[in-house]
Design a protein around this motif. Structure first.
Motif: not given
Length: 324
Positions: A24-29, A78-89, A251-262
């Motif tokens: 499954p896709v993972q969303c990290i809070a 995300i930036v040190t250990q999980r840089r290329a995880e394609a389904d981690t938000l 106002p407060i923006i909310r969204g998602v990012y992912m790893g740099p090597q995706v």
């Protein structure tokens, strides 16, 4: 023998492939449950089902909680250990951008991750317990003027955090010195409301989406929303700070990012997936139900917005002496 080994190898390969597809896709809070980061992941969990099914993916988005450092632990992971995880938000908010601007993620830079989408706008709010003697924002400001040391204010993050800043601005507009206020630094919105309900703090400076969860259960009284106009949904009857004579909107923006090597292909696929999700009328209803309000930015447009916002926050924080 060779043929048998080959069959085993291909069988194992097929299992690995199926496992990868089924994962499954993972969303990290990057906070504990009960706060705005959790709201972001839950909205994504609900909104992505149709798009993931159409793409042949498991439609059940898994939510994981990774508190620590107001987002710093998740960012570092995300930036040190999980840089290329394609389904981690990973969920982010305006508070995350404030922390980046103030150097609270160490030597982190906006370019360290790939920004996918902003899916909603939240707003600041100020809340007390339902049995609090403060019925209006004016009541609270009057009490703080008389004896600020008697009232503790729960806020996610330390001095300079988004929750600290917005309450300090409200106080300043009310001729109260923010330095006289008693803030209690907490890990996130979930912790702040837990502390409020346990009477460890008397006030919470937080976000409307967080407050909507508790207001629906009748546990709290929201004194004001820091928006240009009243918000629809659970807080529809809550006046704005402006209505009560304090000209503050947050106002407060909310969204998602992912790893740099995706890879670029996977990143663009995610951007298109979110664009499609956000264009759906059904998603508009989900967003409102989760206490968020319309915004739709993704990909390059969002990245440019974040660069500018972080730079603006950096200048503002520097002027307030919050960057050393």
């Amino acid at each position: 023998m060779t043929s048998r080994i080959a069959r085993i190898f291909f069988a194992l390969s097929a299992c690995v492939t199926l496992s990868a597809v089924a994962a499954p896709v993972q969303c990290i809070a990057p906070a504990k449950p009960g706060g705005g980061m959790a709201v972001t992941c839950k909205l994504i969990q609900q909104g992505l089902q149709a798009q993931l099914s159409a793409a042949g993916k498991d439609p059940a988005v898994k939510i994981s909680y990774m508190p620590g450092g107001i987002g710093a632990v998740a960012w570092n992971s995300i930036v040190t250990q999980r840089r290329a995880e394609a389904d981690t938000l990973v969920a982010f908010s305006g508070g995350s951008l404030m922390n980046l601007a103030q150097g609270k993620y160490g030597h982190a830079d906006v370019n360290d991750v790939r920004w996918i989408a902003a899916i909603g706008i939240d707003y600041g709010m100020i809340a007390v317990r339902k049995d609090s003697p403060y019925k209006t924002l004016g009541d609270l400001m009057t009490a703080l003027k008389k004896n600020p040391s008697n009232i503790t204010i729960g806020a996610a993050g330390t001095i300079g955090s988004q929750d600290w800043l917005k309450f300090s601005l409200v106080a300043k507009k009310s001729q109260i010195d923010p330095k006289s206020l008693r803030f209690v630094a907490l890990e996130g919105g979930g912790d702040a409301f837990t502390a409020l309900l346990a009477d460890h703090v008397q006030v919470v400076s937080g976000d409307a989406s967080e407050a909507a969860l508790h207001a629906a259960e009748g546990e709290i009284r929201v004194l004001a929303v820091l928006a240009d106009q009243r918000l629809p949904g659970a807080l529809v009857n809550v006046p704005t700070a402006r209505e009560q004579g304090i000209d503050i909107s947050w106002p407060i923006i909310r969204g998602v990012y992912m790893g740099p090597q995706v890879s670029d292909d996977i990143y663009r696929r995610w951007v298109k997936t979110f664009d499609k999700m956000m264009a759906s009328p059904a998603f508009d209803q989900l967003r409102i139900a989760n206490g968020l309000y319309p915004i739709a930015m993704s990909g390059d447009q969002l990245t440019k917005y974040i660069h500018k916002t972080v730079e603006d926050y950096r200048k503002q924080s520097d002027q307030l002496g919050l960057i050393r």
